[in-house]
Design a protein around this motif. Structure first.
Motif, PDB file in Angstrom:
ATOM      1  N   ARG A  43     -76.442  56.719  23.971  1.00 45.97           N
ATOM      2  CA  ARG A  43     -75.385  55.677  24.465  1.00 45.97           C
ATOM      3  C   ARG A  43     -76.133  54.125  24.725  1.00 45.97           C
ATOM      4  O   ARG A  43     -75.598  53.242  24.201  1.00 45.97           O
ATOM      5  N   ARG A  44     -77.504  54.467  24.709  1.00 45.80           N
ATOM      6  CA  ARG A  44     -78.429  52.891  24.926  1.00 45.80           C
ATOM      7  C   ARG A  44     -78.406  52.641  23.495  1.00 45.80           C
ATOM      8  O   ARG A  44     -77.917  51.268  23.195  1.00 45.80           O
ATOM      9  N   LEU A  45     -78.468  53.223  22.443  1.00 43.65           N
ATOM     10  CA  LEU A  45     -78.509  52.896  21.091  1.00 43.65           C
ATOM     11  C   LEU A  45     -77.321  52.281  20.520  1.00 43.65           C
ATOM     12  O   LEU A  45     -76.897  51.219  19.900  1.00 43.65           O
ATOM     13  N   SER A  46     -76.244  52.949  20.915  1.00 41.92           N
ATOM     14  CA  SER A  46     -74.761  52.564  20.534  1.00 41.92           C
ATOM     15  C   SER A  46     -74.493  51.081  21.166  1.00 41.92           C
ATOM     16  O   SER A  46     -73.888  50.490  20.710  1.00 41.92           O
ATOM     17  N   LEU A  47     -74.986  50.950  22.550  1.00 41.71           N
ATOM     18  CA  LEU A  47     -74.849  49.906  23.091  1.00 41.71           C
ATOM     19  C   LEU A  47     -75.684  48.520  22.399  1.00 41.71           C
ATOM     20  O   LEU A  47     -75.197  47.516  22.340  1.00 41.71           O
ATOM     21  N   LEU A  48     -76.956  48.936  21.984  1.00 43.67           N
ATOM     22  CA  LEU A  48     -77.461  47.954  21.315  1.00 43.67           C
ATOM     23  C   LEU A  48     -76.902  47.475  20.013  1.00 43.67           C
ATOM     24  O   LEU A  48     -76.874  46.345  19.694  1.00 43.67           O
ATOM     25  N   LYS A  49     -76.598  48.361  19.321  1.00 42.62           N
ATOM     26  CA  LYS A  49     -75.827  48.126  18.081  1.00 42.62           C
ATOM     27  C   LYS A  49     -74.719  47.093  18.180  1.00 42.62           C
ATOM     28  O   LYS A  49     -74.258  46.184  17.453  1.00 42.62           O
ATOM     29  N   GLU A  50     -73.780  47.697  19.368  1.00 39.50           N
ATOM     30  CA  GLU A  50     -72.621  46.808  19.297  1.00 39.50           C
ATOM     31  C   GLU A  50     -72.858  45.356  19.820  1.00 39.50           C
ATOM     32  O   GLU A  50     -72.296  44.284  19.303  1.00 39.50           O
ATOM     33  N   SER A  51     -73.998  45.369  20.504  1.00 42.35           N
ATOM     34  CA  SER A  51     -74.385  43.885  21.158  1.00 42.35           C
ATOM     35  C   SER A  51     -74.955  43.166  19.957  1.00 42.35           C
ATOM     36  O   SER A  51     -74.763  41.833  19.766  1.00 42.35           O
ATOM     37  N   ARG A  52     -75.408  43.630  19.250  1.00 40.34           N
ATOM     38  CA  ARG A  52     -75.951  42.975  17.860  1.00 40.34           C
ATOM     39  C   ARG A  52     -75.145  42.608  16.837  1.00 40.34           C
ATOM     40  O   ARG A  52     -75.484  41.705  16.214  1.00 40.34           O
ATOM     41  N   GLU A  53     -74.146  43.615  16.837  1.00 42.11           N
ATOM     42  CA  GLU A  53     -73.307  43.266  15.723  1.00 42.11           C
ATOM     43  C   GLU A  53     -72.200  42.100  16.263  1.00 42.11           C
ATOM     44  O   GLU A  53     -71.706  41.327  15.602  1.00 42.11           O
ATOM     45  N   GLY A  54     -72.129  41.953  17.794  1.00 50.02           N
ATOM     46  CA  GLY A  54     -71.277  41.031  18.236  1.00 50.02           C
ATOM     47  C   GLY A  54     -71.962  39.647  18.186  1.00 50.02           C
ATOM     48  O   GLY A  54     -71.425  38.558  18.656  1.00 50.02           O
ATOM     49  N   ARG A  55     -73.195  39.563  18.157  1.00 49.33           N
ATOM     50  CA  ARG A  55     -74.009  38.369  18.117  1.00 49.33           C
ATOM     51  C   ARG A  55     -73.598  37.169  17.147  1.00 49.33           C
ATOM     52  O   ARG A  55     -73.526  36.127  17.550  1.00 49.33           O
ATOM     53  N   GLY A  56     -72.961  37.836  15.968  1.00 51.22           N
ATOM     54  CA  GLY A  56     -72.660  36.690  15.032  1.00 51.22           C
ATOM     55  C   GLY A  56     -71.222  36.291  15.249  1.00 51.22           C
ATOM     56  O   GLY A  56     -70.683  35.515  14.456  1.00 51.22           O
ATOM     57  N   LYS A  57     -70.478  36.983  16.150  1.00 48.52           N
ATOM     58  CA  LYS A  57     -68.989  37.082  16.184  1.00 48.52           C
ATOM     59  C   LYS A  57     -68.486  35.472  16.674  1.00 48.52           C
ATOM     60  O   LYS A  57     -67.681  34.911  16.263  1.00 48.52           O
ATOM     61  N   GLY A  58     -69.246  35.072  17.690  1.00 49.42           N
ATOM     62  CA  GLY A  58     -69.197  34.088  18.390  1.00 49.42           C
ATOM     63  C   GLY A  58     -70.212  32.928  18.845  1.00 49.42           C
ATOM     64  O   GLY A  58     -70.916  33.738  19.391  1.00 49.42           O
ATOM     65  N   ALA A  59     -70.250  31.696  18.318  1.00 54.39           N
ATOM     66  CA  ALA A  59     -71.587  31.004  18.858  1.00 54.39           C
ATOM     67  C   ALA A  59     -71.740  31.057  20.259  1.00 54.39           C
ATOM     68  O   ALA A  59     -72.741  30.963  20.916  1.00 54.39           O
ATOM     69  N   ASP A  60     -70.615  30.919  21.277  1.00 48.27           N
ATOM     70  CA  ASP A  60     -70.883  30.680  22.463  1.00 48.27           C
ATOM     71  C   ASP A  60     -70.195  32.068  23.197  1.00 48.27           C
ATOM     72  O   ASP A  60     -69.904  31.902  24.424  1.00 48.27           O
ATOM     73  N   THR A  69     -77.936  58.258  13.117  1.00 46.00           N
ATOM     74  CA  THR A  69     -76.380  57.787  12.926  1.00 46.00           C
ATOM     75  C   THR A  69     -75.964  56.918  13.734  1.00 46.00           C
ATOM     76  O   THR A  69     -75.048  56.106  13.604  1.00 46.00           O
ATOM     77  N   PHE A  70     -76.641  56.568  14.997  1.00 43.25           N
ATOM     78  CA  PHE A  70     -76.222  55.642  15.961  1.00 43.25           C
ATOM     79  C   PHE A  70     -76.643  54.188  15.764  1.00 43.25           C
ATOM     80  O   PHE A  70     -76.170  53.369  15.906  1.00 43.25           O
ATOM     81  N   TYR A  71     -77.846  54.289  15.096  1.00 44.43           N
ATOM     82  CA  TYR A  71     -78.593  52.898  14.808  1.00 44.43           C
ATOM     83  C   TYR A  71     -79.776  53.501  13.641  1.00 44.43           C
ATOM     84  O   TYR A  71     -80.765  54.026  13.824  1.00 44.43           O
ATOM     85  N   ASP A  72     -79.363  52.922  12.320  1.00 44.81           N
ATOM     86  CA  ASP A  72     -80.107  53.282  11.547  1.00 44.81           C
ATOM     87  C   ASP A  72     -81.325  52.372  10.950  1.00 44.81           C
ATOM     88  O   ASP A  72     -82.009  52.696  10.057  1.00 44.81           O
ATOM     89  N   ARG A  73     -81.561  51.428  11.833  1.00 43.75           N
ATOM     90  CA  ARG A  73     -82.741  50.657  11.763  1.00 43.75           C
ATOM     91  C   ARG A  73     -83.956  51.199  12.586  1.00 43.75           C
ATOM     92  O   ARG A  73     -85.030  50.466  13.099  1.00 43.75           O
ATOM     93  N   ILE A  74     -84.012  52.440  13.013  1.00 43.99           N
ATOM     94  CA  ILE A  74     -85.296  53.015  14.208  1.00 43.99           C
ATOM     95  C   ILE A  74     -86.269  53.033  13.168  1.00 43.99           C
ATOM     96  O   ILE A  74     -86.354  53.520  11.992  1.00 43.99           O
TER      97      ILE A  74
END
Length: 192
Positions: free
Chosen positions: A101-118, A31-36
């Motif tokens: 916690r680590r999966l939640s952080l990973l998910k947040e960082s991956r979702e944030g990857r496309g929000k801004g190029a820099d 439920t934290f990261y559905d791509r396991i």
């Protein structure tokens, strides 16, 4: 998950309640990261003391697409500092808490990857390849302070890992992993 859950007990008595708890906690991880892709959990009683109060080590290895496996190993000494009488239940609970916690952080960082190029530009540093081990899928970068940072093949965002040579300049982001600082988001610097 593409690969069925694997649960192993080494030098520890197999317990039905522990296996059920592990299965429930792995389902919660999804439920934290559905791509396991897969998950392996090992309960290992590495050491025993006279009183028999040392809890086992619970090691969780989560396979994810496109990156190195996420590994959590909750050691008995950490439990002994946290609980008066730590047991397998505490070990399972704490290990899966860290994994969540680590999966939640990973998910947040991956979702944030496309929000801004820099969005990483303020955290980006310039370094040089100090050592490279293509057959072992890793290398080390020399920082501007003269330190050494580990990086894995999967940390390369731009450039060909197999073509890296000692002395090549790269941009990277420094993060803290399980064993200390490491370089992520490695990009080969543009040649002039």
């Amino acid at each position: 998950m593409d690969i069925p859950l694997q649960i192993a007990f080494h030098r520890a008595e197999k317990s039905d309640w522990a296996e059920e708890e592990i299965r429930a906690r792995v389902a919660k991880l999804q439920t934290f990261y559905d791509r396991i892709v897969g998950c392996r959990v090992t309960v290992d009683q590495r050491a025993r003391n006279v009183e028999g109060t040392l809890p086992p080590v619970v090691r969780i290895e989560i396979s994810l697409p496109g990156i190195a496996p996420l590994v959590v190993a909750y050691e008995p000494d950490r439990l002994q500092h946290k609980y008066q009488s730590p047991d397998l239940g505490n070990a399972i609970n704490d290990a899966f808490g860290i994994a969540e916690r680590r999966l939640s952080l990973l998910k947040e960082s991956r979702e944030g990857r496309g929000k801004g190029a820099d969005h990483d530009s303020q955290n980006q540093f310039l370094g040089q390849v100090a050592q490279i081990y293509p057959e072992e899928d890793h290398g080390f970068l020399l920082t501007k302070e003269g330190g050494s940072l580990y990086f894995h093949r999967n940390a390369m965002l731009q450039g060909d890992f197999d073509k890296l040579r000692v002395g090549d300049e790269v941009h990277y982001v420094e993060e803290v992993g399980d064993t200390g600082p490491l370089a992520t988001k490695v990009r080969v610097a543009a040649t002039r």
